[in-house]
Structure formats: structure tokens, C-alpha cells
Write a protein that holds these residues in place. Structure first.
Motif, PDB file in Angstrom:
ATOM      1  N   LEU A  46      11.635 -95.884  -6.675  1.00 55.20           N
ATOM      2  CA  LEU A  46      13.116 -96.028  -7.384  1.00 55.20           C
ATOM      3  C   LEU A  46      13.796 -94.250  -7.114  1.00 55.20           C
ATOM      4  O   LEU A  46      15.513 -94.526  -6.472  1.00 55.20           O
ATOM      5  N   ARG A  87      14.290 -89.381 -11.765  1.00 61.56           N
ATOM      6  CA  ARG A  87      14.929 -90.031 -13.245  1.00 61.56           C
ATOM      7  C   ARG A  87      15.673 -89.082 -13.205  1.00 61.56           C
ATOM      8  O   ARG A  87      16.670 -89.869 -14.089  1.00 61.56           O
ATOM      9  N   ASP A 122      16.818 -99.385 -12.568  1.00 57.15           N
ATOM     10  CA  ASP A 122      16.660 -98.952 -12.815  1.00 57.15           C
ATOM     11  C   ASP A 122      16.430 -98.941 -14.728  1.00 57.15           C
ATOM     12  O   ASP A 122      17.448 -98.271 -14.914  1.00 57.15           O
TER      13      ASP A 122
END
Length: 203
Positions: free
Chosen positions: A21, A78, A121
Motif C-alpha cells: 500500500l 497508514r 486502502d
């Protein structure tokens, strides 16, 4: 089909999904840059309609500062993707406030949710929907409890009723679920392609 999912991301082996990601984010951040720039220009164009210059500059100033922190200071990860979702949510709420809760401005919820799919995501959709729905819920409660007319900042058409908000939030959550599902599905397809390609190369 393989070409669609390998246009930006090279076929390599990733240690885990987060590293994958992060690589996706490196490739698609430039697309997000362009849309954030367009949103900034759109905000300037909308400000004169109801003379919301003060609201516009304060909101856009904070939003753009947050986005610059993500792009120039934070590494891919993230946290940075979460903050990007926050940026898209704030732009949505800004446009709604600029045009005094006009129904059509709420459609930006769908466009922004769709744009977030490129990051693959699904967790970004959770943050995005939480802020959008949380904002409307908070203002609705304040309006119901204190009788303050805040419709210009979230829903400027008709009465703010539980019935209206139920469908308003329900449709928004459905859109976020669909976009989150597609983000996850694209991620799974690419990882499957990567695994298959690696296996074929070993044969």
C-alpha cells in the motif's frame, strides 16, 4: 487485465500488505495532488457566491497545510493515508458550507469517496465517512437541542429530521462501503497477479 493493474505499480514481491500500500501511495499521490489543487481553485470560485471568504480561507488554509505536511514531511504509510482521507472530507464539508448546504454540493461525497479508491486502502473510507457523517450528526444535534439554525453548514434544504438524516447517512455509508470494497478488491487482484507472475517466472 494485467496491464490495467500494473500500469503504475511494478510487479515485485512485497514484505506485507502495508509495504504494498505504501508503494501504491507513492505512485498515486501525484494524482491526488492534482485533485487537491483543483479543489483549492474550486473553493476560490465558490467563495464569492455567498461572500464566504473568511470561512473559505480559514478552512482551505488548514486543509492545504495538513496536505502539505502529509506530502512534504510524513512518509508513505497508514497515518499519511488517514490524513489524506481527512483532507478530502474537509474539502467536502467546505463546499457544502460555502453554498449554504445546497443539495448538489453533497454529491462531492461520492466523487471524493471514488477518488480515494486509487489508494486501494479500504480503511480510508472509514475515516472519510466517519468525518462526513460525524460532522452532520454533531450539527444536527446542536440544532435540535438549542434551536440554532445551522442548516447553511450542512443541510440547507427542508427540515432537518431523523427521517431525512437516516436516508442521507444510509446512502453515504453504502457508497463508502462500495468504494471500500472496490479498493480492497483491486488490492487483492493485484496481489494475485503479482503472486501468479512470480510463480510463472519460477517455472
Amino acid at each position: 487485465m494485467t496491464k490495467i493493474f500494473t500500469k503504475w505499480i511494478p510487479i515485485v514481491e512485497y514484505a506485507n500488505r502495508e509495504s504494498y500500500l505504501n508503494e501504491v501511495q507513492k505512485q498515486v499521490d501525484i494524482i491526488s495532488d492534482r485533485f487537491v489543487g483543483l479543489f483549492f481553485l474550486l473553493g476560490i470560485c465558490l467563495a464569492p457566491i455567498y461572500s464566504t471568504w473568511f470561512f473559505t480561507w480559514i478552512t482551505m488554509g488548514c486543509t492545504c497545510m495538513l496536505y502539505l505536511i502529509v506530502r512534504l514531511i510524513l512518509e508513505e504509510g497508514r497515518l499519511s493515508r488517514t490524513l489524506i482521507a481527512v483532507v478530502y472530507a474537509i474539502f467536502l464539508l467546505q463546499f457544502i458550507g460555502q453554498l449554504h448546504g445546497m443539495a448538489e454540493m453533497h454529491f462531492f461525497y461520492f466523487t471524493n469517496a471514488a477518488l480515494l479508491i486509487i489508494y486501494q486502502d479500504w480503511r480510508m473510507q472509514v475515516v472519510y465517512s466517519f468525518l462526513g457523517i460525524g460532522h452532520h450528526t454533531f450539527l444536527a444535534i446542536i440544532q435540535w437541542k438549542y434551536g440554532t439554525d445551522l442548516g447553511d453548514y450542512f443541510i440547507g434544504y427542508g427540515d432537518i429530521t431523523f427521517f431525512r438524516l437516516f436516508f442521507h447517512f444510509g446512502i453515504a455509508l453504502l457508497m463508502s462501503f462500495i468504494c471500500g470494497f472496490w479498493a480492497y478488491l483491486i488490492q487483492e487482484i493485484y496481489i494475485t497477479i503479482t503472486t501468479k507472475t512470480k510463480t510463472d517466472n519460477l517455472v
